[in-house]
Design an enzyme around this catalytic site. Structure first.
Site, PDB file in Angstrom:
ATOM      1  N   ARG A 165       0.800  -1.224   0.000  1.00  0.00           N
ATOM      2  CA  ARG A 165       0.000   0.000   0.000  1.00  0.00           C
ATOM      3  C   ARG A 165       0.831   1.272   0.000  1.00  0.00           C
ATOM      4  O   ARG A 165       0.290   2.362  -0.069  1.00  0.00           O
ATOM      5  CB  ARG A 165      -0.945  -0.001   1.207  1.00  0.00           C
ATOM      6  N   LYS A 206       6.055 -13.471  18.700  1.00  0.00           N
ATOM      7  CA  LYS A 206       5.097 -12.802  19.586  1.00  0.00           C
ATOM      8  C   LYS A 206       3.694 -13.400  19.497  1.00  0.00           C
ATOM      9  O   LYS A 206       2.828 -13.082  20.312  1.00  0.00           O
ATOM     10  CB  LYS A 206       5.084 -11.307  19.285  1.00  0.00           C
ATOM     11  N   LYS A 226      -1.538 -11.869  15.363  1.00  0.00           N
ATOM     12  CA  LYS A 226      -0.774 -12.811  14.550  1.00  0.00           C
ATOM     13  C   LYS A 226      -1.093 -14.256  14.916  1.00  0.00           C
ATOM     14  O   LYS A 226      -1.060 -15.149  14.060  1.00  0.00           O
ATOM     15  CB  LYS A 226       0.726 -12.530  14.688  1.00  0.00           C
TER      16      LYS A 226
END
Length: 337
Positions: free
Chosen positions: A40, A132, A144
């Site tokens: 983007r 993480k 995630k």
């Protein structure tokens, strides 16, 4: 599996790992038909296009788009064989402050990628994860983890579609945008390095190591695996000494959502975790293929019950000397050892 005359799309293709993947693919698979950089950031695409001019790299296409926009993904994936999903909001403290934006990109965006792949002719998908995502205590890690679950479960809804979805999970990428080593290199001119916690440790992997993991999953995944590399850890104080031994240290405290040590496999994961030699893999509880065939093909060995993989309990460590060599090799060639 050969990539000759195939087409690959990389979401987040202008990021650190995306650029490393593009370099690897163009160097090792020059006969690839098309390599689509989907991201983007217009400015990053413009800058990357200067490195890969169309006259020399006619197979590369730059495609402005956001993973939040499913219709744009579908359009971009027309004629694409393989997708590497590297787009994400990844800064822990920014995600804590902008939680809804993080959810839109990392969870809804992941589902959009899955749906777009299922609606086109994509054959294999590799999604990037993070340490993480393992026992997360921050929003980034939680999003995630949700993304990982979506990609693993996507193998259950593919029907007769032969597509395969898999995940690669690894630690901090040395020298990536926003990571600690470039931050310390920049800060040393001030004479003081901010240290979050002197006991902090992290897993460490090079960009090339990350690329190799992605390519391994692309070539060898059966669908539903979460691949985890066996990599060393480093202590934050060793990083500080390696980068700027002359600097003072100012302990500033951990930021919201940070851990002292990172995990990649928890004891709860051990029931589905196998040692494949160079990598570990967490397999789905109900794989869509025969487990014994998988283990015999890759020489997989079940880990002990209760096994965990934690940066603070790791058996392999970077030293100040090895860190300096790695910084010169992977981060800053002008760095003086």
């Amino acid at each position: 599996m050969e990539l000759d005359n195939t087409s690959i799309l990389i979401t987040g293709g202008t990021g650190s790992l995306g650029k490393a993947l593009v370099k690897h693919i163009t160097q090792n698979y020059p006969s690839i038909r098309r390599l689509v950089i989907f991201s983007r950031d217009e400015q990053k695409q413009f800058q990357m296009a200067q490195e890969y001019p169309e006259s020399k790299y006619p197979q590369i296409r730059f495609f402005i788009g956001d993973v939040r926009d499913k219709s744009r993904l579908v359009r971009a994936m027309k004629g694409v064989d393989y997708v590497i999903h590297a787009a994400a909001m990844k800064h822990v403290h920014i995600a804590e402050y902008n939680p809804d934006e993080c959810v839109k990109t990392n969870i809804h965006g992941a589902q959009n990628v899955i749906d777009a792949c299922l609606e086109t002719e994509v054959r294999r998908v590799v999604a990037l994860s993070t340490d993480k995502a393992c026992a997360p205590i921050n929003l980034y890690g939680a999003t995630k983890l949700a993304s990982d679950k979506l990609f693993v479960a996507a193998n259950n809804i593919r029907g007769n579609n032969p597509i395969r979805f898999s995940v690669v999970r690894y630690g901090n990428v040395m020298g990536s945008n926003g990571s600690v080593i470039p931050f310390f290199i920049n800060k040393r001119k001030e004479g003081v390095l901010p240290i979050t916690d002197k006991n902090m440790t992290r897993f460490n992997i090079s960009l090339q190591g990350g690329v190799e993991m992605v390519m391994h999953a692309l070539f060898h995944a059966w669908g539903g695996e979460i691949f985890i590399p066996k990599i060393p850890s480093y202590r934050i104080m060793d990083v500080a000494t390696a980068v700027a031994p002359e600097c003072e240290h100012a302990v500033v405290g951990i930021r919201p959502g940070e851990k002292i040590h990172e995990e990649m496999i928890t004891p709860s994961d051990s029931f589905y975790t196998y040692d494949l030699g160079k990598y570990y893999t967490i397999l789905p509880a109900l794989p869509s293929w025969n487990l014994e065939d998988f283990l015999s093909t890759f020489g997989g060995i079940k880990v002990d019950e209760g096994f965990a993989y934690n940066s603070g309990d790791n058996t392999e460590w970077e030293t100040v000397t090895s860190l300096r060599k790695l910084i010169k090799e992977h981060v800053d060639s002008s760095f003086e050892i």
